[in-house]
Design a protein around this motif. Structure first.
Motif, short mmCIF file in Angstrom:
data_model
loop_
_atom_site.label_atom_id
_atom_site.label_comp_id
_atom_site.label_asym_id
_atom_site.label_seq_id
_atom_site.Cartn_x
_atom_site.Cartn_y
_atom_site.Cartn_z
N THR A 68 29.46 24.61 -9.76
CA THR A 68 30.23 23.71 -10.62
C THR A 68 29.29 22.82 -11.46
O THR A 68 28.09 22.71 -11.16
N LEU A 69 29.89 22.17 -12.43
CA LEU A 69 29.12 21.24 -13.27
C LEU A 69 28.57 20.10 -12.41
O LEU A 69 27.41 19.72 -12.55
N ASP A 70 29.37 19.56 -11.50
CA ASP A 70 28.90 18.48 -10.63
C ASP A 70 27.69 18.94 -9.80
O ASP A 70 26.73 18.19 -9.62
N TYR A 74 23.84 17.52 -9.84
CA TYR A 74 23.14 17.08 -8.63
C TYR A 74 21.74 17.72 -8.56
O TYR A 74 20.72 17.04 -8.35
N HIS A 75 21.67 19.05 -8.77
CA HIS A 75 20.37 19.73 -8.72
C HIS A 75 19.45 19.20 -9.84
O HIS A 75 18.27 18.96 -9.62
N ALA A 76 20.02 19.04 -11.03
CA ALA A 76 19.20 18.62 -12.18
C ALA A 76 18.62 17.23 -11.96
O ALA A 76 17.43 16.98 -12.23
N GLY A 77 19.42 16.31 -11.44
CA GLY A 77 18.92 14.95 -11.19
C GLY A 77 17.80 14.97 -10.17
O GLY A 77 16.80 14.23 -10.30
N SER A 78 17.90 15.82 -9.17
CA SER A 78 16.85 15.93 -8.15
C SER A 78 15.55 16.44 -8.77
O SER A 78 14.46 15.95 -8.47
N GLU A 103 34.59 21.20 -25.18
CA GLU A 103 34.31 21.22 -23.75
C GLU A 103 32.80 21.43 -23.52
O GLU A 103 32.19 20.81 -22.64
N ALA A 104 32.18 22.29 -24.34
CA ALA A 104 30.74 22.54 -24.23
C ALA A 104 29.96 21.24 -24.45
O ALA A 104 29.01 20.93 -23.73
N LEU A 105 30.38 20.48 -25.46
CA LEU A 105 29.70 19.22 -25.75
C LEU A 105 29.91 18.21 -24.62
O LEU A 105 28.97 17.53 -24.19
N GLN A 106 31.14 18.13 -24.12
CA GLN A 106 31.42 17.18 -23.02
C GLN A 106 30.59 17.52 -21.78
O GLN A 106 30.03 16.62 -21.14
N SER A 107 30.49 18.80 -21.45
CA SER A 107 29.70 19.22 -20.29
C SER A 107 28.23 18.86 -20.49
O SER A 107 27.55 18.37 -19.58
N THR A 108 27.75 19.11 -21.71
CA THR A 108 26.35 18.81 -22.02
C THR A 108 26.09 17.32 -21.91
O THR A 108 25.06 16.90 -21.34
N ILE A 109 26.98 16.52 -22.44
CA ILE A 109 26.78 15.07 -22.39
C ILE A 109 26.73 14.60 -20.93
O ILE A 109 25.89 13.78 -20.56
N ARG A 110 27.57 15.15 -20.09
CA ARG A 110 27.52 14.77 -18.66
C ARG A 110 26.16 15.14 -18.07
O ARG A 110 25.56 14.35 -17.35
N ILE A 111 25.68 16.34 -18.36
CA ILE A 111 24.37 16.75 -17.81
C ILE A 111 23.28 15.79 -18.28
O ILE A 111 22.47 15.31 -17.47
#
Ligand code: KIV
Length: 274
Positions: A68-70, A74-78, A103-111
């Motif tokens: 999932t995006l969440d 989590y992995h990316a922050g680590s 949706e692609a932009l929203q997901s990217t902004i969260r990352i």
């Protein structure tokens, strides 16, 4: 600037382009956690990909689809917390960008906001161009991914080499140019014939990173668990194992178990006497 200080200059999308221009190959590995990211970064890797292969090697799923995006965040922050020099690219997971470009932009902004990574990667060609363009309007660098795209495994039906037939090879070449024209800073080519990958890399000005795409591209990426021999039942032709950690770790753990059972561990110097 001394050699030592230039080696420790942070890697950017711009420096990757310079590496291609001067013919210096780009090194890239996947990473999913702080401790590995620290080791890989300190060893001089140029790019760390927080790949959705985390779904396979970290979570034990058969495909990359369930992550999932969440979980990716989590992995990316680590990984971000372990890195000083490498460029950190994060895969947009399946279902987080295919719906529409918003949706692609929203997901990217969260990352970007929640992990602190530097760029995103997404799979596909002409069908994702609108999403790429929209992400780029927010100032986020995008890496493309063509050839074997594991998020489409149920469409392909197998993990065999892609673009062997002329029609698919021609489509891949068109897609590669479309991704470059849309503004991607780099492109991953996975499991395609080496002559085709070389032709694409030579005809593009952006860096092309291969996995199972031969030596004629601008850099190489492997899944770190494969390259270190942590996974041991996966033997594609393109994989070079630099260690056999499955055996090494197994041996160490067998030794530890035996030391505990025999009373060898802990020894007198491994305890507190007062
Ligand atoms: O998720 C991943 O590990 C990848 C690499 C195989 C390029 O996309």
């Amino acid at each position: 600037m001394s050699v030592a200080s230039s080696e420790f200059r942070k890697v950017t999308t711009h420096s990757l382009r310079e590496m291609k221009e001067r013919g210096e190959k780009i090194s890239m590995l996947t990473a999913y956690d702080y401790s590995f990211a620290r080791m890989l970064d300190a060893a001089g890797i140029d790019v760390l990909l927080v790949g959705d292969s985390a779904s396979n090697v970290m979570a034990g799923h058969q495909t990359t689809l369930p992550i999932t995006l969440d979980q990716m965040i989590y992995h990316a922050g680590s990984v971000v917390r372990g890195v000083e020099r490498a460029l950190i690219v994060v895969d947009l997971p399946f279902g987080s960008y295919q719906g529409n470009s918003k949706e692609a932009l929203q997901s990217t902004i969260r990352i970007m906001k929640e992990s602190g990574a530097h760029a995103v990667k997404l799979e596909g060609g002409s069908e994702v161009l609108e999403s790429i363009e929209r992400i780029l309007t927010a100032g986020v660098p995008v890496m493309g991914h063509l050839g074997l795209t594991p998020q489409s495994i149920y469409k392909f039906g197998t993990y065999t080499v892609r673009a062997r037939e002329e029609e698919e090879a021609e489509r891949l070449k068109r897609d590669a140019h479309a991704l470059q024209d849309a503004g991607c800073f780099a492109l991953v080519l996975e499991k395609i014939p080496a002559p085709l990958a070389r032709e694409v890399a030579t005809s593009l000005s952006i860096p092309v990173i291969g996995i199972g795409a031969g030596s004629g591209v601008d850099g190489q990426v492997l899944v770190v668990h494969d390259m270190l021999g942590i996974t041991h039942e996966f033997h594609p032709r393109f994989l070079r194992r630099y260690l056999n950690l499955y055996e090494e770790i197994g041996g160490a753990v067998r030794h530890y178990v035996s030391d505990i059972k025999s009373g060898e561990f802990p020894g007198p110097g491994e305890q507190y006497n007062t």
